[in-house]
Design an enzyme around this catalytic site. Sequence first.
Site, PDB file in Angstrom:
ATOM      1  N   ARG A  78    -115.459 -31.151 -33.204  1.00 22.47           N
ATOM      2  CA  ARG A  78    -115.294 -32.600 -33.081  1.00 22.47           C
ATOM      3  C   ARG A  78    -116.525 -33.156 -32.367  1.00 22.47           C
ATOM      4  O   ARG A  78    -116.849 -32.711 -31.255  1.00 22.47           O
ATOM      5  CB  ARG A  78    -114.026 -32.915 -32.284  1.00 22.47           C
ATOM      6  CG  ARG A  78    -113.849 -34.374 -31.942  1.00 22.47           C
ATOM      7  CD  ARG A  78    -112.511 -34.641 -31.256  1.00 22.47           C
ATOM      8  NE  ARG A  78    -112.448 -36.038 -30.887  1.00 22.47           N
ATOM      9  CZ  ARG A  78    -112.575 -36.506 -29.651  1.00 22.47           C
ATOM     10  NH1 ARG A  78    -112.732 -35.680 -28.623  1.00 22.47           N
ATOM     11  NH2 ARG A  78    -112.529 -37.798 -29.422  1.00 22.47           N
ATOM     12  N   HIS A 115    -117.710 -43.075 -29.350  1.00 24.03           N
ATOM     13  CA  HIS A 115    -117.422 -42.415 -28.077  1.00 24.03           C
ATOM     14  C   HIS A 115    -118.306 -43.084 -27.021  1.00 24.03           C
ATOM     15  O   HIS A 115    -119.179 -42.462 -26.433  1.00 24.03           O
ATOM     16  CB  HIS A 115    -117.656 -40.913 -28.197  1.00 24.03           C
ATOM     17  CG  HIS A 115    -116.990 -40.077 -27.138  1.00 24.03           C
ATOM     18  ND1 HIS A 115    -116.158 -39.023 -27.426  1.00 24.03           N
ATOM     19  CD2 HIS A 115    -117.040 -40.135 -25.783  1.00 24.03           C
ATOM     20  CE1 HIS A 115    -115.740 -38.453 -26.303  1.00 24.03           C
ATOM     21  NE2 HIS A 115    -116.270 -39.118 -25.282  1.00 24.03           N
ATOM     22  N   GLU A 122    -110.695 -42.749 -26.749  1.00 27.34           N
ATOM     23  CA  GLU A 122    -110.248 -43.269 -25.454  1.00 27.34           C
ATOM     24  C   GLU A 122    -110.635 -44.728 -25.225  1.00 27.34           C
ATOM     25  O   GLU A 122    -111.418 -45.031 -24.307  1.00 27.34           O
ATOM     26  CB  GLU A 122    -110.795 -42.407 -24.300  1.00 27.34           C
ATOM     27  CG  GLU A 122    -110.363 -40.949 -24.366  1.00 27.34           C
ATOM     28  CD  GLU A 122    -110.840 -40.137 -23.159  1.00 27.34           C
ATOM     29  OE1 GLU A 122    -111.450 -40.705 -22.250  1.00 27.34           O
ATOM     30  OE2 GLU A 122    -110.588 -38.919 -23.142  1.00 27.34           O
ATOM     31  N   ASN A 133    -105.808 -36.874 -25.946  1.00 21.23           N
ATOM     32  CA  ASN A 133    -106.625 -36.276 -24.886  1.00 21.23           C
ATOM     33  C   ASN A 133    -105.769 -36.202 -23.630  1.00 21.23           C
ATOM     34  O   ASN A 133    -105.194 -37.206 -23.198  1.00 21.23           O
ATOM     35  CB  ASN A 133    -107.864 -37.133 -24.589  1.00 21.23           C
ATOM     36  CG  ASN A 133    -108.879 -37.089 -25.729  1.00 21.23           C
ATOM     37  OD1 ASN A 133    -108.649 -36.450 -26.751  1.00 21.23           O
ATOM     38  ND2 ASN A 133    -110.002 -37.768 -25.548  1.00 21.23           N
ATOM     39  N   TYR A 156    -105.648 -34.504 -19.574  1.00 21.31           N
ATOM     40  CA  TYR A 156    -106.292 -33.761 -18.478  1.00 21.31           C
ATOM     41  C   TYR A 156    -105.370 -33.555 -17.279  1.00 21.31           C
ATOM     42  O   TYR A 156    -105.317 -32.475 -16.722  1.00 21.31           O
ATOM     43  CB  TYR A 156    -107.581 -34.481 -18.039  1.00 21.31           C
ATOM     44  CG  TYR A 156    -108.672 -34.367 -19.085  1.00 21.31           C
ATOM     45  CD1 TYR A 156    -109.561 -33.294 -19.094  1.00 21.31           C
ATOM     46  CD2 TYR A 156    -108.785 -35.294 -20.108  1.00 21.31           C
ATOM     47  CE1 TYR A 156    -110.533 -33.162 -20.066  1.00 21.31           C
ATOM     48  CE2 TYR A 156    -109.759 -35.181 -21.093  1.00 21.31           C
ATOM     49  CZ  TYR A 156    -110.633 -34.113 -21.064  1.00 21.31           C
ATOM     50  OH  TYR A 156    -111.594 -33.969 -22.037  1.00 21.31           O
ATOM     51  N   GLU A 212    -108.839 -33.381 -27.018  1.00 19.14           N
ATOM     52  CA  GLU A 212    -109.559 -32.959 -25.810  1.00 19.14           C
ATOM     53  C   GLU A 212    -108.570 -32.422 -24.791  1.00 19.14           C
ATOM     54  O   GLU A 212    -107.506 -33.000 -24.570  1.00 19.14           O
ATOM     55  CB  GLU A 212    -110.294 -34.125 -25.122  1.00 19.14           C
ATOM     56  CG  GLU A 212    -111.551 -34.568 -25.796  1.00 19.14           C
ATOM     57  CD  GLU A 212    -112.250 -35.696 -25.031  1.00 19.14           C
ATOM     58  OE1 GLU A 212    -112.125 -35.775 -23.789  1.00 19.14           O
ATOM     59  OE2 GLU A 212    -112.903 -36.505 -25.704  1.00 19.14           O
TER      60      GLU A 212
HETATM   61  O1  IFM Z   1    -116.305 -36.039 -20.737  1.00 17.24           O
HETATM   62  C1  IFM Z   1    -115.174 -36.801 -20.997  1.00 17.24           C
HETATM   63  C2  IFM Z   1    -115.128 -37.201 -22.463  1.00 17.24           C
HETATM   64  O2  IFM Z   1    -116.271 -37.869 -22.839  1.00 17.24           O
HETATM   65  C3  IFM Z   1    -113.943 -38.096 -22.710  1.00 17.24           C
HETATM   66  N1  IFM Z   1    -112.726 -37.541 -22.182  1.00 17.24           N
HETATM   67  C4  IFM Z   1    -112.728 -37.001 -20.858  1.00 17.24           C
HETATM   68  C5  IFM Z   1    -113.908 -36.062 -20.672  1.00 17.24           C
HETATM   69  C6  IFM Z   1    -113.910 -35.499 -19.236  1.00 17.24           C
HETATM   70  O3  IFM Z   1    -114.016 -36.530 -18.321  1.00 17.24           O
END
Ligand code: IFM
Length: 466
Positions: free
Chosen positions: A87, A131, A176, A303, A305, A371
């Site tokens: 990706r 992006h 995002e 995405n 985290y 992600e």
């Molecule tokens: O590096 C970023 C990415 O560009 C977008 N999502 C989160 C990642 C980590 O912060």
Amino acid sequence: MTTDAPREDLLAGLSFPPGFVFGAATAAYQIEGAVDEDGRGRSIWDTFSHTPGRVFEGHTGDVAVDHYHRYRDDVALMADLGLSAYRFSVAWPRVLPEGGGRVEQRGLDFYRRLVDALLEAGVDPWLTLYHWDLPQALQDRGGWADRDTAARFADYAAVVVDALGDRVRHWSTLNEPMVSALLGHVAGEHAPGLQDPVAGARAVHHLLLGHGLAAARLREAGVADLGITLNFTPMRPASDAPADVDAARRLDGQQNRVFLEPVVHGAYPADVVADLEAAGAPLPVRDGDLEVIAAPLDWLGVNYYFENTVQAGPRPAGKGPSPFIGGHDVVELDPEGPTTTMGWGISPDAFTEVLLWLGERAPGLPLVVTENGSAWADEVDAEGAVHDPERVDYLVRHLAAVTAAVDRGADVRGYFAWSLLDNFEWARGYAQRFGLVHVDYATQRRTVKDSGLLYAELLRRHRERA
Ligand code: IFM
């Protein structure tokens, strides 16, 4: 590349459905470098990173990891790792240096070469159109706060699909939009660096409108596998106190629901609309916009985290401005337990929960984890290895979280690790390493980390089972 699998069998018990896609992700400004080559125009991130005080130690994406010149080696690395997919994003200012009008063929040629190399290596390209690197020329005319940028984005999508539609099957419009809109226009932590809630709300709507308009152009060009990538962060109230519960509702609204609901249901959540109006920053919706935004999709990019715990109360000065409109009276608490070098907590169970929640909120829409990853202070040791046990642990636990969601009925079709390579981590510069592959920024030498080796082993077993 050394291919010894780590001795302990961390992968036992991880099994994914046949056809499950395994890849890794990157983004143009974070890896390409070559900002002045082949007619590329300036982006808002060139301006932002060159503005003193904006990015950690003045780092910029000028060179990044030099992927523009090293893409062949990087594709070979992907093939060695056994990735079935990659990706990446296209840099809008490489293709349309002024944001619109004149097309720069040399910019498109780079992506043609990249895609051809991927296809030759058996790695399926997943292309993201945006992006975060808006052409500066469009920012000078108001950027995402201006409605016209949505139309310019659709024109850009048409140019890219015309050039690459014959060889790229998987398309995504935005990455995002929450970060572009709110970190970029409300917190000022990302380009274009504004602290203007009105502009933030306008950017939310115009990004989504741009998504819908671009989706229509991609469909006209025959794209049959189309998605958008949203970032989801669960917001937990710190207590049952009504003020904390309401704080969590408000942040959840702006972080998660204000992007998801219009895309999948064609309506903004009523509570968020009311919150934004009360904050004097209304969404500038016109008749027909929501029908455009709700364009049918083939998958939703997720995405994930970390999760957040939030409390009502004045935000301490040390936390910096809130990215949320009217968020000055809400505090995101520091996570309990270990954190990554980003300061983010580690909550794989919340990942499972997000995937299950999306299954309910967007029934019938396949999910792709576009992600997931973690940053740690990695170093190459005397033997030339990079031992990153924390990332290995994060990876294994988050992959297990995906399998748990799949076992409980979530329709998850793929997983892209963030990131293939260490790279320019936006306002945090090169201080944060997210890669499965270490990059020595002085020499550009790539070294596969233990986490990358483990991922390669997982992919090998997955292929064998198929
Ligand atoms: O590096 C970023 C990415 O560009 C977008 N999502 C989160 C990642 C980590 O912060």
